[in-house]
Design a protein around this motif. Structure first.
Motif, short mmCIF file in Angstrom:
data_model
loop_
_atom_site.label_atom_id
_atom_site.label_comp_id
_atom_site.label_asym_id
_atom_site.label_seq_id
_atom_site.Cartn_x
_atom_site.Cartn_y
_atom_site.Cartn_z
N GLY A 1 0.83 -1.18 0.00
CA GLY A 1 0.00 0.00 0.00
C GLY A 1 0.87 1.25 0.00
O GLY A 1 2.10 1.16 0.10
N PRO A 2 0.24 2.42 -0.09
CA PRO A 2 1.00 3.68 -0.16
C PRO A 2 1.57 4.11 1.19
O PRO A 2 2.41 5.00 1.25
CB PRO A 2 -0.04 4.68 -0.64
CG PRO A 2 -1.34 4.11 -0.19
CD PRO A 2 -1.20 2.62 -0.25
N GLY A 3 1.13 3.47 2.27
CA GLY A 3 1.67 3.80 3.58
C GLY A 3 0.87 4.85 4.33
O GLY A 3 0.11 5.63 3.74
N THR A 4 1.06 4.85 5.65
CA THR A 4 0.54 5.91 6.52
C THR A 4 1.75 6.58 7.16
O THR A 4 2.55 5.93 7.81
CB THR A 4 -0.36 5.35 7.63
OG1 THR A 4 -1.55 4.81 7.04
CG2 THR A 4 -0.73 6.44 8.62
N ARG A 5 1.84 7.88 6.94
CA ARG A 5 2.95 8.65 7.52
C ARG A 5 2.49 9.16 8.88
O ARG A 5 1.57 9.97 8.97
CB ARG A 5 3.32 9.82 6.62
CG ARG A 5 4.58 10.55 7.01
CD ARG A 5 4.95 11.61 5.98
NE ARG A 5 5.19 11.01 4.67
CZ ARG A 5 6.35 10.50 4.28
NH1 ARG A 5 7.38 10.51 5.09
NH2 ARG A 5 6.48 9.99 3.07
#
Lengths: 116, 115
Positions: free
Chosen positions: B107-111
């Motif tokens: 996935g694009p990630g959670t920052r």
């Protein structure tokens, strides 16, 4: 795998030059080998993988890698890079062991910067 | 969608607060992984789930971290009493199995930023 070592943390190169990103691993058993790429502001995606057969593996965007069992290496190469190849490259290894524990062991990554 | 999705994309929280990060894997994928990526660091494995088997929690850095996967699909990573050192990008990936040969789809990630 006990560990995966990417020997260069940063590799600067000029456009159209060849590049090699080095990866070595340590393991006492057979392995599967992977290279993943993370373009700026994008998610990780598979570049190529070696499971069995020919030790020279071709991936996306003109990259290839060669599995060398005696040297426990899986170096990534491209004969002529483009600006768009600027990205973070990760080498990863999965050991072939009995049981259900097959998570990947990851290197720390190599930052490839292609300059005009 | 066809890919792995994560929410929120960004999270800013205060030290000491709890946070929940969500991952929706690719439909039909039985394996789900959580990783943490800190600035200048590689991927740090946190936990994986495979079907109905007990999860491998060996990578969780402390008991403040926990994860669930409900119905073999959506997963939530919870960090309790967040600390500044928890600031990182949290990545989720899924694959069709756990034989070791499968491609992981990220996935694009959670920052996450802990102030």
């Amino acid at each position: 795998a006990q560990s995966v070592t990417q020997l260069d943390s940063q590799v600067p190169v000029f456009e159209e030059a060849p590049v090699e990103l080095r990866c070595n691993y340590s393991s006492s058993v057979s392995v599967y080998l992977f290279w993943y790429v993370q373009y700026p502001n994008q998610g990780l995606q598979l570049l190529l993988k070696y499971l069995s057969g020919s030790t020279l593996v071709k991936g996306i965007n003109g990259f290839e890698a060669e599995f060398n069992k005696s040297q426990t290496s899986f170096h990534l190469r491209k004969p002529s890079v483009h600006i768009s190849d600027t990205a973070e490259y990760f080498c990863a290894v999965s050991e072939l062991r009995a049981g259900n524990n097959r998570k990947l062991i990851w290197g720390l990554g190599t930052s490839l910067a292609v300059n005009p | 969608g066809a890919g792995v999705s994560q929410s929120p994309s960004n999270k800013v929280t205060e030290k000491g607060k709890d946070v929940e990060l969500r991952c929706d894997p690719i439909s039909g994928h039985t394996a789900l992984y959580w990783y943490r990526q800190s600035l200048g660091q590689g991927l740090e494995f946190l936990i994986y789930f495979q079907g109905n088997s007990a999860p491998d929690k060996s990578g969780l850095p402390s008991d403040r971290f926990s994860a669930e996967r409900t119905g073999g699909s959506v997963s939530t990573l919870t960090i309790q009493r967040t600390q500044q050192e928890d600031s990182a990008v949290y990545l989720c990936a899924s694959s069709s199995g756990l034989a070791g040969a499968e491609t992981q789809y990220f996935g694009p990630g959670t920052r996450l930023l802990v102030l």
